[in-house]
Design a protein around this motif. Structure first.
Motif, PDB file in Angstrom:
ATOM      1  N   THR A  76       0.838  -1.205   0.000  1.00  0.00           N
ATOM      2  CA  THR A  76       0.000   0.000   0.000  1.00  0.00           C
ATOM      3  C   THR A  76       0.872   1.254   0.000  1.00  0.00           C
ATOM      4  OG1 THR A  76      -1.735  -1.157   1.227  1.00  0.00           O
ATOM      5  CG2 THR A  76      -1.791   1.248   1.239  1.00  0.00           C
ATOM      6  N   ILE A  77       1.858   1.276   0.874  1.00  0.00           N
ATOM      7  CA  ILE A  77       2.748   2.433   0.976  1.00  0.00           C
ATOM      8  C   ILE A  77       3.532   2.627  -0.322  1.00  0.00           C
ATOM      9  CG2 ILE A  77       4.753   3.373   2.181  1.00  0.00           C
ATOM     10  CD1 ILE A  77       3.791   1.885   4.687  1.00  0.00           C
ATOM     11  N   LEU A  78       4.053   1.520  -0.862  1.00  0.00           N
ATOM     12  CA  LEU A  78       4.831   1.614  -2.096  1.00  0.00           C
ATOM     13  C   LEU A  78       3.956   2.071  -3.268  1.00  0.00           C
ATOM     14  CD1 LEU A  78       7.123  -1.544  -1.827  1.00  0.00           C
ATOM     15  CD2 LEU A  78       7.818   0.852  -1.692  1.00  0.00           C
ATOM     16  N   GLY A  79       2.699   1.622  -3.288  1.00  0.00           N
ATOM     17  CA  GLY A  79       1.790   2.032  -4.360  1.00  0.00           C
ATOM     18  C   GLY A  79       1.550   3.524  -4.355  1.00  0.00           C
ATOM     19  N   PHE A  80       1.211   4.075  -3.176  1.00  0.00           N
ATOM     20  CA  PHE A  80       1.002   5.520  -3.072  1.00  0.00           C
ATOM     21  C   PHE A  80       2.297   6.287  -3.329  1.00  0.00           C
ATOM     22  CE2 PHE A  80      -2.826   4.346  -0.503  1.00  0.00           C
ATOM     23  CZ  PHE A  80      -3.756   5.022  -1.273  1.00  0.00           C
ATOM     24  N   ALA A  81       3.418   5.724  -2.862  1.00  0.00           N
ATOM     25  CA  ALA A  81       4.706   6.381  -3.079  1.00  0.00           C
ATOM     26  C   ALA A  81       5.057   6.429  -4.562  1.00  0.00           C
ATOM     27  CB  ALA A  81       5.801   5.640  -2.303  1.00  0.00           C
ATOM     28  N   MET A  82       4.742   5.359  -5.294  1.00  0.00           N
ATOM     29  CA  MET A  82       5.037   5.328  -6.719  1.00  0.00           C
ATOM     30  C   MET A  82       4.225   6.380  -7.470  1.00  0.00           C
ATOM     31  SD  MET A  82       4.908   2.088  -9.379  1.00  0.00           S
ATOM     32  CE  MET A  82       3.150   2.096  -9.775  1.00  0.00           C
ATOM     33  N   ILE A  83       2.959   6.475  -7.145  1.00  0.00           N
ATOM     34  CA  ILE A  83       2.097   7.455  -7.809  1.00  0.00           C
ATOM     35  C   ILE A  83       2.538   8.875  -7.450  1.00  0.00           C
ATOM     36  CG2 ILE A  83      -0.253   8.359  -7.918  1.00  0.00           C
ATOM     37  CD1 ILE A  83      -1.226   5.460  -7.482  1.00  0.00           C
ATOM     38  N   ALA A  84       2.830   9.095  -6.168  1.00  0.00           N
ATOM     39  CA  ALA A  84       3.257  10.426  -5.732  1.00  0.00           C
ATOM     40  C   ALA A  84       4.573  10.831  -6.404  1.00  0.00           C
ATOM     41  CB  ALA A  84       3.407  10.454  -4.213  1.00  0.00           C
ATOM     42  N   THR A  85       5.506   9.881  -6.483  1.00  0.00           N
ATOM     43  CA  THR A  85       6.794  10.172  -7.134  1.00  0.00           C
ATOM     44  C   THR A  85       6.588  10.557  -8.584  1.00  0.00           C
ATOM     45  OG1 THR A  85       7.910   8.590  -5.680  1.00  0.00           O
ATOM     46  CG2 THR A  85       9.070   9.237  -7.694  1.00  0.00           C
ATOM     47  N   PHE A  86       5.731   9.812  -9.271  1.00  0.00           N
ATOM     48  CA  PHE A  86       5.448  10.107 -10.676  1.00  0.00           C
ATOM     49  C   PHE A  86       4.878  11.509 -10.838  1.00  0.00           C
ATOM     50  CE2 PHE A  86       2.047  10.250 -13.874  1.00  0.00           C
ATOM     51  CZ  PHE A  86       2.807  10.114 -15.022  1.00  0.00           C
ATOM     52  N   LEU A  87       3.851  11.837 -10.026  1.00  0.00           N
ATOM     53  CA  LEU A  87       3.188  13.122 -10.168  1.00  0.00           C
ATOM     54  C   LEU A  87       4.133  14.276  -9.841  1.00  0.00           C
ATOM     55  CD1 LEU A  87      -0.317  12.317  -8.607  1.00  0.00           C
ATOM     56  CD2 LEU A  87       0.229  12.667 -11.019  1.00  0.00           C
ATOM     57  N   VAL A  88       4.942  14.118  -8.778  1.00  0.00           N
ATOM     58  CA  VAL A  88       5.859  15.182  -8.391  1.00  0.00           C
ATOM     59  C   VAL A  88       6.896  15.434  -9.482  1.00  0.00           C
ATOM     60  CG1 VAL A  88       7.715  15.809  -6.796  1.00  0.00           C
ATOM     61  CG2 VAL A  88       5.562  14.893  -5.906  1.00  0.00           C
ATOM     62  N   LEU A  89       7.453  14.370 -10.023  1.00  0.00           N
ATOM     63  CA  LEU A  89       8.510  14.521 -11.024  1.00  0.00           C
ATOM     64  C   LEU A  89       8.004  15.173 -12.310  1.00  0.00           C
ATOM     65  CD1 LEU A  89      10.543  11.204 -10.612  1.00  0.00           C
ATOM     66  CD2 LEU A  89      11.247  13.522 -10.000  1.00  0.00           C
ATOM     67  N   ILE A  90       6.801  14.799 -12.746  1.00  0.00           N
ATOM     68  CA  ILE A  90       6.314  15.389 -13.997  1.00  0.00           C
ATOM     69  C   ILE A  90       5.809  16.812 -13.774  1.00  0.00           C
ATOM     70  CG2 ILE A  90       5.774  13.170 -15.056  1.00  0.00           C
ATOM     71  CD1 ILE A  90       2.810  13.774 -14.500  1.00  0.00           C
ATOM     72  N   MET A  91       5.243  17.095 -12.595  1.00  0.00           N
ATOM     73  CA  MET A  91       4.770  18.459 -12.348  1.00  0.00           C
ATOM     74  C   MET A  91       5.932  19.414 -12.134  1.00  0.00           C
ATOM     75  SD  MET A  91       1.181  18.323 -10.226  1.00  0.00           S
ATOM     76  CE  MET A  91       1.731  17.334  -8.857  1.00  0.00           C
ATOM     77  N   MET A  92       7.045  18.907 -11.596  1.00  0.00           N
ATOM     78  CA  MET A  92       8.238  19.733 -11.444  1.00  0.00           C
ATOM     79  C   MET A  92       9.106  19.723 -12.704  1.00  0.00           C
ATOM     80  SD  MET A  92       9.410  18.838  -7.529  1.00  0.00           S
ATOM     81  CE  MET A  92      10.748  20.023  -7.614  1.00  0.00           C
ATOM     82  N   LYS A  93       8.655  18.963 -13.717  1.00  0.00           N
ATOM     83  CA  LYS A  93       9.333  18.864 -15.008  1.00  0.00           C
ATOM     84  C   LYS A  93      10.764  18.336 -14.876  1.00  0.00           C
ATOM     85  CE  LYS A  93       6.562  22.541 -17.076  1.00  0.00           C
ATOM     86  NZ  LYS A  93       6.553  23.820 -17.818  1.00  0.00           N
ATOM     87  N   LYS A  94      10.933  17.408 -13.943  1.00  0.00           N
ATOM     88  CA  LYS A  94      12.228  16.761 -13.777  1.00  0.00           C
ATOM     89  C   LYS A  94      12.383  15.572 -14.730  1.00  0.00           C
ATOM     90  CE  LYS A  94      13.532  19.440 -10.394  1.00  0.00           C
ATOM     91  NZ  LYS A  94      14.615  20.431 -10.597  1.00  0.00           N
ATOM     92  N   MET A  95      11.260  15.044 -15.202  1.00  0.00           N
ATOM     93  CA  MET A  95      11.269  13.938 -16.154  1.00  0.00           C
ATOM     94  C   MET A  95      10.138  14.145 -17.139  1.00  0.00           C
ATOM     95  SD  MET A  95      11.975  10.499 -13.853  1.00  0.00           S
ATOM     96  CE  MET A  95      12.250   9.474 -15.307  1.00  0.00           C
ATOM     97  N   SER A  96      10.299  13.620 -18.343  1.00  0.00           N
ATOM     98  CA  SER A  96       9.199  13.639 -19.310  1.00  0.00           C
ATOM     99  C   SER A  96       8.183  12.582 -18.899  1.00  0.00           C
ATOM    100  CB  SER A  96       9.719  13.346 -20.718  1.00  0.00           C
ATOM    101  OG  SER A  96      10.158  11.992 -20.799  1.00  0.00           O
TER     102      SER A  96
END
Length: 473
Positions: free
Chosen positions: A3-23
């Motif tokens: 559960t923790i890893l699932g939310f962490a994966m989604i959060a990491t994805f959203l943060v990185l793309i919104m901060m434009k650190k990754m395409s």
């Protein structure tokens, strides 16, 4: 842990793309692959990816040929009258253009397919936003929210899934929800008015004649979907109201300007005016077959694209030229879909989705049992954003409905409440159609996400509030 890893994966994805650190494509592939290793199932990554690609392959095929089909229809001039009609309504006023975007997206959404809606809406409105230097994220946000409300139509997907999961009749779910959904759609129109007024304040109101003068001094550029520089800058436009003349001569001049201002080049060699009604009937027939489900949607668009190319461009070099003109959009969108297949494949294959869903259900206090419909409506916002509709309606909703039944809440109420989150769901990174929207509008996915999430969530809450007020939920 999952559960923790699932939310962490989604959060990491959203943060990185919104901060434009990754395409988005890189993030959709690399982040789930990394978390798959963290889970300890790196050896099965290949299986998860293949399963994800297999499940999304029909969607990718549909998008590829749908882009070609509607690209050809734009090339041959099928939507030029729509653009002219919206232009006459908008009169180069940013407020009217934003409201027109919401209205057009809502009308086109009647076909039940988000990708089709976004292709037609962006095709018609993008040149206006670009020429008047309006914010393109306003266009994508308003279109996504209008489509999200209309996505609850029985043939749109979520209602059918809820009916199937709870063994109910789709019409029993949808028809009583119409008043609440109508309030939600009205909310989108009001929001588009507010956002349009903000754009008008920033840019001012230009007359069509002024836009024509500005257009002449700029470098000549033909604006076609899949072509152009794609800059979404929010520049300063010359602000002028042009006086308040009220004579018939002024009205005639403005009408003449409206006729002369063509956001799609009226002299482009791809126009096929003699085939206009053939193309219109072909499009109507295609959408009818889609709604009636006579053939799978990917097959319909494959056949439609082949027929449209053959009839409108009988010479092979011309066909190749049209395919090449739209190859950029096709590659970007299909690539994004297959990258999303990695994300969804890992999310589902590792069991993260199931653990996240069970955790969300378990944290609901026992005292909320009699209010499970309200709880379901609130939960539909984050859950339909962080997981696919299939995962929510077939995995989570039955569990919530069972908990509600124990406290006297009917499955119909639960099913209706589950539709509340759709305006937000349509901007989820797990929805392939959103990549069509941002790709054709040439908007960064992170920029779209930052802009739309708060407004889409507000729209969802308006629908939920109206449903409770009307006694529907």
């Amino acid at each position: 842990m999952l559960t923790i890893l699932g939310f962490a994966m989604i959060a990491t994805f959203l943060v990185l793309i919104m901060m434009k650190k990754m395409s988005p494509i890189a993030a959709l592939v690399l982040i789930p692959a990394l978390f798959c290793v963290f889970v300890g199932k790196g050896a099965k990554l290949g299986d998860y990816v293949i399963e994800g690609v297999t499940s999304l392959a029909p969607t990718a095929a549909m998008l590829m040929f749908a882009i070609v089909y509607f690209g050809v229809m734009i090339d041959v001039g099928l939507f030029d009258p729509v653009v002219r009609g919206i232009l006459k309504f908008a009169k180069a006023d940013p407020m009217r253009i934003v409201v027109g975007t919401a209205i057009l997206a809502a009308i086109v959404s009647l076909d039940g397919d988000g990708s089709t809606t976004f292709m037609i809406t962006v095709s018609a409105m993008y040149p206006l936003y670009k020429r008047l230097k309006m914010s393109l994220v306003v266009m994508t946000g308003v279109a996504a929210m209008a489509n999200g409300v209309m996505n609850t139509l029985p043939w749109g997907g979520p209602t059918a899934r809820a009916a199937t999961a709870l063994k109910l009749d789709a019409s029993d779910i949808f028809v009583p929800m119409i008043p609440a959904l109508a309030v939600g759609l009205l909310g989108v129109f009001v929001l588009s008015y507010v956002l349009g007024m903000r754009e008008r304040k920033r840019l001012g109101v230009l007359t069509l004649g002024e836009v024509l003068v500005e257009e002449k001094v700029e470098e000549t550029e033909t604006v076609l979907v899949g072509a152009g520089s794609g800059k979404s800058g929010i520049g300063k436009a010359a602000v002028s109201t042009g006086g308040s003349g009220s004579g018939t001569d002024a009205e005639d001049d403005e009408a003449g300007d409206a006729e002369r201002f063509q956001v799609l080049d009226p002299d482009r060699p791809t126009l096929r005016p003699k085939l206009y009604w053939f193309n219109a009937l072909l499009t109507v027939a295609l959408l009818t077959c889609m709604i009636m489900e006579w053939l799978p949607i990917p097959v319909l668009f494959l056949l439609g694209a082949a027929l449209a190319l053959t009839v409108n461009f009988p010479h092979i070099p011309d066909q190749k030229a049209r395919l090449a003109a739209h190859a950029d959009n096709v590659l970007n969108v299909s690539g994004m879909v297959f990258a999303a297949a990695v994300f969804t494949g890992v999310l589902q294959g590792t069991g993260m989705v199931d653990h996240m869903a069970r955790w969300m259900v378990d944290v609901i206090p026992d005292g909320m049992g009699p209010h499970m419909a309200l709880v379901t409506g609130v939960l539909s916002l984050p859950l339909t954003y962080f997981m696919s509709n299939d995962g929510f309606y077939f995995g989570v909703l039955p569990v919530l409905a069972e908990a509600g039944a124990a406290h006297g809440v009917t499955p119909l109420e639960m099913a209706r409440a589950s539709l509340v989150g759709q305006p937000l769901h349509m901007s989820s990174p797990l929805v392939p159609a959103v990549y069509v929207l941002v790709g054709m509008a040439k908007v960064e996915f992170g920029d779209h996400t930052r802009f739309v999430v708060k407004w889409a969530a507000l729209t969802c809450l308006v629908i939920l509030g109206a449903g409770i007020l009307f006694g529907i939920i």
